[in-house]
Design a protein around this motif. Structure first.
Motif, PDB file in Angstrom:
ATOM      1  N   PRO A  88       0.797  -1.219   0.000  1.00  0.00           N
ATOM      2  CA  PRO A  88       0.000   0.000   0.000  1.00  0.00           C
ATOM      3  C   PRO A  88       0.825   1.263   0.000  1.00  0.00           C
ATOM      4  CG  PRO A  88      -0.169  -1.168   2.103  1.00  0.00           C
ATOM      5  CD  PRO A  88       0.491  -2.089   1.138  1.00  0.00           C
ATOM      6  N   GLY A  89       2.055   1.219   0.460  1.00  0.00           N
ATOM      7  CA  GLY A  89       2.855   2.423   0.526  1.00  0.00           C
ATOM      8  C   GLY A  89       3.714   2.667  -0.692  1.00  0.00           C
ATOM      9  N   THR A  90       3.716   1.781  -1.666  1.00  0.00           N
ATOM     10  CA  THR A  90       4.565   1.960  -2.833  1.00  0.00           C
ATOM     11  C   THR A  90       4.024   3.036  -3.745  1.00  0.00           C
ATOM     12  OG1 THR A  90       3.390   0.223  -4.013  1.00  0.00           O
ATOM     13  CG2 THR A  90       5.384  -0.433  -2.839  1.00  0.00           C
ATOM     14  N   LYS A  91       4.923   3.751  -4.398  1.00  0.00           N
ATOM     15  CA  LYS A  91       4.501   4.821  -5.294  1.00  0.00           C
ATOM     16  C   LYS A  91       4.242   4.313  -6.699  1.00  0.00           C
ATOM     17  CE  LYS A  91       6.901   8.452  -2.762  1.00  0.00           C
ATOM     18  NZ  LYS A  91       7.913   9.528  -2.820  1.00  0.00           N
ATOM     19  N   LYS A  92       4.857   3.195  -7.058  1.00  0.00           N
ATOM     20  CA  LYS A  92       4.675   2.655  -8.396  1.00  0.00           C
ATOM     21  C   LYS A  92       3.825   1.411  -8.324  1.00  0.00           C
ATOM     22  CE  LYS A  92       7.152   1.154 -12.523  1.00  0.00           C
ATOM     23  NZ  LYS A  92       8.472   0.902 -13.122  1.00  0.00           N
ATOM     24  N   ALA A  93       2.737   1.386  -9.076  1.00  0.00           N
ATOM     25  CA  ALA A  93       1.829   0.243  -9.026  1.00  0.00           C
ATOM     26  C   ALA A  93       2.308  -0.833  -9.989  1.00  0.00           C
ATOM     27  CB  ALA A  93       0.416   0.675  -9.393  1.00  0.00           C
ATOM     28  N   ALA A  94       2.145  -2.105  -9.573  1.00  0.00           N
ATOM     29  CA  ALA A  94       2.473  -3.233 -10.428  1.00  0.00           C
ATOM     30  C   ALA A  94       1.189  -3.842 -10.932  1.00  0.00           C
ATOM     31  CB  ALA A  94       3.276  -4.267  -9.646  1.00  0.00           C
ATOM     32  N   PRO A  95       0.827  -3.669 -12.219  1.00  0.00           N
ATOM     33  CA  PRO A  95      -0.442  -4.200 -12.733  1.00  0.00           C
ATOM     34  C   PRO A  95      -0.497  -5.710 -12.577  1.00  0.00           C
ATOM     35  CG  PRO A  95       0.533  -2.648 -14.275  1.00  0.00           C
ATOM     36  CD  PRO A  95       1.576  -2.934 -13.232  1.00  0.00           C
ATOM     37  N   VAL A  96      -1.662  -6.220 -12.151  1.00  0.00           N
ATOM     38  CA  VAL A  96      -1.826  -7.652 -11.961  1.00  0.00           C
ATOM     39  C   VAL A  96      -2.918  -8.211 -12.849  1.00  0.00           C
ATOM     40  CG1 VAL A  96      -0.986  -7.550  -9.615  1.00  0.00           C
ATOM     41  CG2 VAL A  96      -3.422  -7.259 -10.060  1.00  0.00           C
ATOM     42  N   ALA A  97      -3.610  -7.358 -13.600  1.00  0.00           N
ATOM     43  CA  ALA A  97      -4.706  -7.831 -14.438  1.00  0.00           C
ATOM     44  C   ALA A  97      -4.216  -8.080 -15.854  1.00  0.00           C
ATOM     45  CB  ALA A  97      -5.831  -6.800 -14.470  1.00  0.00           C
ATOM     46  N   ALA A  98      -4.841  -9.032 -16.533  1.00  0.00           N
ATOM     47  CA  ALA A  98      -4.455  -9.347 -17.898  1.00  0.00           C
ATOM     48  C   ALA A  98      -4.858  -8.240 -18.851  1.00  0.00           C
ATOM     49  CB  ALA A  98      -5.088 -10.667 -18.316  1.00  0.00           C
ATOM     50  N   THR A  99      -5.961  -7.566 -18.542  1.00  0.00           N
ATOM     51  CA  THR A  99      -6.465  -6.504 -19.405  1.00  0.00           C
ATOM     52  C   THR A  99      -6.565  -5.223 -18.620  1.00  0.00           C
ATOM     53  OG1 THR A  99      -7.770  -8.121 -20.615  1.00  0.00           O
ATOM     54  CG2 THR A  99      -8.332  -5.802 -20.945  1.00  0.00           C
ATOM     55  N   ALA A 100      -6.013  -4.147 -19.116  1.00  0.00           N
ATOM     56  CA  ALA A 100      -6.078  -2.862 -18.406  1.00  0.00           C
ATOM     57  C   ALA A 100      -7.066  -1.944 -19.093  1.00  0.00           C
ATOM     58  CB  ALA A 100      -4.695  -2.209 -18.382  1.00  0.00           C
ATOM     59  N   ASN A 101      -7.867  -1.287 -18.291  1.00  0.00           N
ATOM     60  CA  ASN A 101      -8.821  -0.326 -18.822  1.00  0.00           C
ATOM     61  C   ASN A 101      -8.147   1.036 -18.876  1.00  0.00           C
ATOM     62  OD1 ASN A 101     -10.892   1.342 -19.420  1.00  0.00           O
ATOM     63  ND2 ASN A 101     -12.219   0.742 -17.728  1.00  0.00           N
ATOM     64  N   ARG A 102      -7.830   1.497 -20.070  1.00  0.00           N
ATOM     65  CA  ARG A 102      -7.121   2.752 -20.210  1.00  0.00           C
ATOM     66  C   ARG A 102      -8.047   3.910 -20.592  1.00  0.00           C
ATOM     67  NH1 ARG A 102      -1.752   1.584 -20.137  1.00  0.00           N
ATOM     68  NH2 ARG A 102      -1.163  -0.578 -20.554  1.00  0.00           N
ATOM     69  N   ALA A 103      -9.326   3.664 -20.598  1.00  0.00           N
ATOM     70  CA  ALA A 103     -10.266   4.725 -20.960  1.00  0.00           C
ATOM     71  C   ALA A 103     -10.308   5.787 -19.881  1.00  0.00           C
ATOM     72  CB  ALA A 103     -11.666   4.130 -21.153  1.00  0.00           C
ATOM     73  N   ALA A 104     -10.658   6.964 -20.251  1.00  0.00           N
ATOM     74  CA  ALA A 104     -10.786   8.047 -19.277  1.00  0.00           C
ATOM     75  C   ALA A 104     -11.885   7.720 -18.287  1.00  0.00           C
ATOM     76  CB  ALA A 104     -11.109   9.361 -20.000  1.00  0.00           C
ATOM     77  N   ALA A 105     -11.675   8.174 -17.058  1.00  0.00           N
ATOM     78  CA  ALA A 105     -12.642   7.871 -16.002  1.00  0.00           C
ATOM     79  C   ALA A 105     -13.976   8.550 -16.281  1.00  0.00           C
ATOM     80  CB  ALA A 105     -12.102   8.338 -14.664  1.00  0.00           C
ATOM     81  N   GLN A 106     -15.045   7.813 -16.045  1.00  0.00           N
ATOM     82  CA  GLN A 106     -16.388   8.357 -16.156  1.00  0.00           C
ATOM     83  C   GLN A 106     -16.872   8.717 -14.758  1.00  0.00           C
ATOM     84  OE1 GLN A 106     -18.544   5.259 -18.118  1.00  0.00           O
ATOM     85  NE2 GLN A 106     -17.076   5.102 -19.793  1.00  0.00           N
ATOM     86  N   ALA A 107     -18.131   9.004 -14.650  1.00  0.00           N
ATOM     87  CA  ALA A 107     -18.680   9.343 -13.344  1.00  0.00           C
ATOM     88  C   ALA A 107     -18.531   8.166 -12.391  1.00  0.00           C
ATOM     89  CB  ALA A 107     -20.151   9.714 -13.489  1.00  0.00           C
ATOM     90  N   ALA A 108     -18.220   8.479 -11.138  1.00  0.00           N
ATOM     91  CA  ALA A 108     -18.031   7.427 -10.147  1.00  0.00           C
ATOM     92  C   ALA A 108     -19.353   6.735  -9.849  1.00  0.00           C
ATOM     93  CB  ALA A 108     -17.460   8.016  -8.863  1.00  0.00           C
ATOM     94  N   PRO A 109     -19.326   5.434  -9.514  1.00  0.00           N
ATOM     95  CA  PRO A 109     -20.543   4.743  -9.102  1.00  0.00           C
ATOM     96  C   PRO A 109     -21.094   5.343  -7.801  1.00  0.00           C
ATOM     97  CG  PRO A 109     -18.764   3.189  -9.601  1.00  0.00           C
ATOM     98  CD  PRO A 109     -18.153   4.546  -9.548  1.00  0.00           C
ATOM     99  N   ALA A 110     -22.299   4.949  -7.453  1.00  0.00           N
ATOM    100  CA  ALA A 110     -22.915   5.415  -6.206  1.00  0.00           C
ATOM    101  C   ALA A 110     -22.402   4.547  -5.056  1.00  0.00           C
ATOM    102  CB  ALA A 110     -24.435   5.340  -6.310  1.00  0.00           C
ATOM    103  N   PHE A 111     -21.228   4.865  -4.562  1.00  0.00           N
ATOM    104  CA  PHE A 111     -20.632   4.076  -3.486  1.00  0.00           C
ATOM    105  C   PHE A 111     -21.397   4.251  -2.180  1.00  0.00           C
ATOM    106  CE2 PHE A 111     -16.738   4.788  -6.139  1.00  0.00           C
ATOM    107  CZ  PHE A 111     -16.540   3.455  -6.471  1.00  0.00           C
ATOM    108  N   ARG A 112     -21.511   3.166  -1.428  1.00  0.00           N
ATOM    109  CA  ARG A 112     -22.114   3.167  -0.098  1.00  0.00           C
ATOM    110  C   ARG A 112     -21.053   2.754   0.910  1.00  0.00           C
ATOM    111  NH1 ARG A 112     -25.726  -1.743   1.395  1.00  0.00           N
ATOM    112  NH2 ARG A 112     -24.502  -1.483   3.285  1.00  0.00           N
ATOM    113  N   LEU A 113     -21.341   2.941   2.190  1.00  0.00           N
ATOM    114  CA  LEU A 113     -20.434   2.457   3.218  1.00  0.00           C
ATOM    115  C   LEU A 113     -20.372   0.933   3.124  1.00  0.00           C
ATOM    116  CD1 LEU A 113     -18.925   4.124   5.425  1.00  0.00           C
ATOM    117  CD2 LEU A 113     -20.570   3.193   7.061  1.00  0.00           C
TER     118      LEU A 113
END
Length: 315
Positions: free
Chosen positions: A34-59
């Motif tokens: 969690p403290g690393t500055k560089k992320a290591a991708p672990v997924a086979a497919t990366a979503n590189r599209a621009a972010a859309q509106a955030a979902p309706a997150f709940r607690l």
């Protein structure tokens, strides 16, 4: 025009003031400690599209439960990571249910022994490039590829981590990551941004309704004055004066119900008064006018209960 806030209840002889998620198909992950500055991708497919509106997150807990989140209790935290607890003792929360903060697809459900300090953790991919991370779980209730609805149980609060952190007390470590990036982005619950660094929240609590001035006059307007409309000891509603970027707005509001004769009036000094008058179930107005630093006269009525201000809020 002045932005000084005021509230008044004016008594007038014979007439008084009335008061009143769709699931993303691309998998977006960032791995590593969690403290690393560089992320290591672990997924086979990366979503590189621009972010859309955030979902309706709940607690991420069952409805009705009250939890306190804190973003600075752990030395490994970045500013937007949250640890959740609600019990009065270090292990009081152990085993309490954790649920999905929004609908999505489980893209990680595993236990890290040495790779990171996350222990049992789950990652859910949501729409718009957002993913939520749930760490230190006592156990996991979902598997990779499983589609979950908002509120689906995904595990339980625990204290699983790497052996060197064995003294850690039970809590839920929660993050929101965007487009595979690290560090996390700010979390929101019920449409409201978490009040970093600490806030106590109730799961599934309805957000407070916006003020009538914002609801009726429009986004960005805020109340700067109001007058209660009363007659014969009875309160009928309120007339509000709002302001936004050089514009004033007047509305007269009563409880929703039967149609009643109502009015709302706004006059900028040097110009003619503008009035909305009719039989309404909820409000009269909005009357909006550009005032700049000019004085305004405002008021309204419900039935025979009425209020009119002098010229005021001049600069």
């Amino acid at each position: 025009m002045s932005l000084k806030l005021r509230s008044r209840a004016v008594a007038v002889t014979g007439a008084a003031v009335v008061t009143a998620g769709a699931v993303a198909t691309g998998v977006v992950l960032a791995g590593g400690d969690p403290g690393t500055k560089k992320a290591a991708p672990v997924a086979a497919t990366a979503n590189r599209a621009a972010a859309q509106a955030a979902p309706a997150f709940r607690l991420p807990f069952p409805c009705g439960q009250v939890w306190t989140g804190n973003s600075n209790r752990s030395s490994a935290h970045t500013r937007y990571e949250i640890d959740f607890n609600r019990g009065s003792s270090p292990e009081a929360d152990n085993g309490h249910a954790v649920v999905a903060a929004a609908a999505g697809t489980v893209v990680r459900s595993t236990r890290h022994v040495n790779q990171s300090g996350f222990g049992n953790h789950v990652v859910i991919q949501h729409s718009g490039g957002y993913a939520t991370w749930y760490a230190h779980l006592k156990y996991r209730s979902v598997k990779v590829g499983q589609k979950v609805a908002s509120g689906t149980k995904i595990g339980a609060v625990g204290r699983t981590t790497r052996p060197s952190n064995s003294g850690m007390s039970s809590h839920l470590h929660y993050e929101v990551r965007l487009n595979g990036g690290y560090p996390p982005v700010a979390a929101s619950f019920g449409g409201r941004r978490f009040a970093y660094p600490q806030q106590t929240l109730k799961a599934c609590a309805k957000p407070p309704a916006p003020h009538p001035v914002t609801q009726i006059c429009g986004a960005g307007y805020r109340k700067i004055d109001e007058a209660a409309l009363r007659r014969g000891g009875k309160t009928y509603g309120r007339v509000y004066l709002g302001y936004k970027s050089g514009y004033n707005c007047v509305i007269t509001v009563k409880p929703k119900g039967a149609k009643t004769a109502m009015s709302a009036t706004l006059q900028v000094r040097g110009a003619a008064a503008r009035t909305d008058r009719g039989n309404y179930t909820w409000y009269a107005g909005p009357i909006r006018s550009a005032a700049g630093k000019k004085c305004v006269k405002w008021g309204g009525s419900i039935g025979s209960a009425a209020y009119t201000s002098p010229f005021e809020h001049c600069g």
